[in-house]
Design an enzyme around this catalytic site. Structure first.
Site, PDB file in Angstrom:
ATOM      1  N   ASP A 175      20.980  -4.078  36.778  1.00 39.84           N
ATOM      2  CA  ASP A 175      21.861  -4.833  35.898  1.00 39.84           C
ATOM      3  C   ASP A 175      22.610  -5.835  36.786  1.00 39.84           C
ATOM      4  O   ASP A 175      22.242  -6.049  37.954  1.00 39.84           O
ATOM      5  CB  ASP A 175      22.801  -3.893  35.117  1.00 39.84           C
ATOM      6  N   CYS A 233      22.183   0.007  39.608  1.00 34.77           N
ATOM      7  CA  CYS A 233      23.340  -0.472  38.840  1.00 34.77           C
ATOM      8  C   CYS A 233      24.558  -0.303  39.751  1.00 34.77           C
ATOM      9  O   CYS A 233      24.388  -0.216  40.971  1.00 34.77           O
ATOM     10  CB  CYS A 233      23.466   0.267  37.499  1.00 34.77           C
ATOM     11  N   THR A 235      26.689   2.263  40.046  1.00 35.95           N
ATOM     12  CA  THR A 235      26.737   3.601  40.654  1.00 35.95           C
ATOM     13  C   THR A 235      25.368   4.266  40.777  1.00 35.95           C
ATOM     14  O   THR A 235      25.246   5.283  41.459  1.00 35.95           O
ATOM     15  CB  THR A 235      27.584   4.529  39.762  1.00 35.95           C
ATOM     16  N   HIS A 266       9.946  17.567  46.555  1.00 33.98           N
ATOM     17  CA  HIS A 266      10.084  18.741  45.686  1.00 33.98           C
ATOM     18  C   HIS A 266      10.023  18.393  44.198  1.00 33.98           C
ATOM     19  O   HIS A 266       9.498  19.166  43.414  1.00 33.98           O
ATOM     20  CB  HIS A 266      11.417  19.453  45.961  1.00 33.98           C
ATOM     21  N   HIS A 301       6.014  23.724  44.046  1.00 33.09           N
ATOM     22  CA  HIS A 301       6.848  22.734  43.355  1.00 33.09           C
ATOM     23  C   HIS A 301       6.152  22.167  42.121  1.00 33.09           C
ATOM     24  O   HIS A 301       6.800  21.669  41.212  1.00 33.09           O
ATOM     25  CB  HIS A 301       7.228  21.608  44.316  1.00 33.09           C
TER      26      HIS A 301
HETATM   27  C1  RB5 Z   1      28.604  -1.934  35.161  1.00 28.64           C
HETATM   28  O1  RB5 Z   1      29.956  -2.298  35.292  1.00 28.64           O
HETATM   29  C2  RB5 Z   1      28.415  -0.466  35.515  1.00 28.64           C
HETATM   30  O2  RB5 Z   1      28.968   0.327  34.552  1.00 28.64           O
HETATM   31  C3  RB5 Z   1      26.925  -0.172  35.685  1.00 28.64           C
HETATM   32  O3  RB5 Z   1      26.392  -1.017  36.623  1.00 28.64           O
HETATM   33  C4  RB5 Z   1      26.545   1.209  36.185  1.00 28.64           C
HETATM   34  O4  RB5 Z   1      27.316   1.600  37.270  1.00 28.64           O
HETATM   35  C5  RB5 Z   1      26.389   2.246  35.200  1.00 28.64           C
HETATM   36  O5  RB5 Z   1      26.137   3.424  35.488  1.00 28.64           O
END
Ligand code: RB5
Length: 317
Positions: A175, A233, A235, A266, A301
């Site tokens: 994203d 993204c 996180t 695994h 596994h």
């Molecule tokens: C975008 O601000 C953020 O929420 C997205 O990139 C991501 O981290 C979602 O899990």
């Protein structure tokens, strides 16, 4: 002349059978030299009686076969080594780092996780099943062998393990928050690896919704347009949640190399998710390298991963 070595444990059942089957399947015999050997073989043993019989039913002859131990020289001289199980391939790769790029399980050579179990001591019916399984896998391998040798030739003087690995198609997507890391990884992969990278967007840092890109990459992996996927993204969490909703996807969010290794070995993860706001570029690259180099370990596994996929089936009903 390319030398292909089929490897099992004792070189009395699976690899001799595979050897005569492959010899029979390959179109131009003169182009290829087929040998078989064992990782722990007693030299000079005849092929197992049931292997003989299973071969004879296909009009193939194992009567002159004598088992041999796989030697360092054989590994060095081979152009392609195909083992029956994951542990055989791993053991060989560890003891022959330089040659690791030409060592595959028969299954992984054709993009599958299937292994060939040892039929030793079993009755003729089990040997027939082994023969039929080998025949099926080798037929698919014969299709890939010319492609493998044409690519291996490009990197034949490279000492880089990664560069001698089989080329994969990778799907990548992000994203807006993951866009900078996606671009960085994409350029680096194009430069440093042999893999083909298919970019599914986003194309800039304007705000978008991560599930849209998770969907595109996941569908590419699930449909086998790409072998593995990378989703980024902020996180890595949202991407992993969304990707794991797509049938056939096992996405793993990794923030360290150990997890990336285990995710492949695994869990047979087929998508790696990363957080641009969590990871530095150097660590992200290392994580990607490990994820791409590691193979699924199969064996115990496999049944666990099968149970994950069974859960998916149950939920669909
Ligand atoms: C975008 O601000 C953020 O929420 C997205 O990139 C991501 O981290 C979602 O899990």
């Amino acid at each position: 002349m390319k030398k292909i070595v089929l490897v099992c444990t004792g070189n009395t059942c699976r690899s001799p059978l595979a050897g005569v089957l492959l010899q029979d399947l390959l179109p131009e015999e003169k182009e290829y030299l087929i040998e078989s050997a064992g990782i722990s073989a007693f030299p000079g043993q005849r092929a197992a009686e049931m292997a003989h019989r299973a071969a004879r039913e296909r009009g193939l002859d194992l009567s002159t076969h004598q088992s041999q131990q796989l030697s360092d020289e054989m590994v060095r001289e081979a152009d392609l080594i195909l083992t029956m199980t994951v542990s055989q391939a791993r053991r060989l790769r560890l003891s022959h780092r330089e040659e690791s790029g030409i060592i595959y399980t028969l299954g992984e050579f054709i993009g599958r996780t299937e292994i060939v179990e040892d039929p030793v001591g079993e009755d003729l019916e089990v040997y027939r099943q082994t023969r039929d399984q080998l025949e099926k896998l080798l037929k698919a391998a014969v299709e890939r062998i010319p492609e493998f040798f044409s690519q291996a030739g490009d990197y034949s003087d490279s000492k880089n393990y990664n560069k001698r690995r089989f080329r994969m198609k990778l799907a990548i997507g992000s994203d807006h928050a993951g866009f900078p890391l996606k671009e960085n990884l994409k350029d680096w992969l194009k430069e440093e690896s042999v893999h083909e990278v298919i970019d599914f967007g986003a194309s800039g840092q304007d705000s978008v919704d991560y599930p849209d890109y998770a969907r595109k990459v996941s569908r590419a992996v699930a449909s086998q347009e790409a072998e593995l996927g990378i989703l980024i993204c902020g996180t890595g969490i949202g991407m992993s949640m969304a990707a794991n909703k797509v049938k056939g996807i096992r996405a793993a969010r990794c923030q360290d190399c150990y997890s990336a290794r285990m995710a492949r070995s695994h869990n047979n993860a087929n998508i790696l998710t990363l957080g641009d706001r969590v990871l530095g570029t150097g660590l992200a690259r290392e994580i990607v390298s490990v994820f791409l180099e590691e193979d699924f370990a199969g064996e115990r596994h496999q049944s666990r991963v099968d149970k994950i996929m069974q859960l998916e089936k149950e939920m669909k009903d």
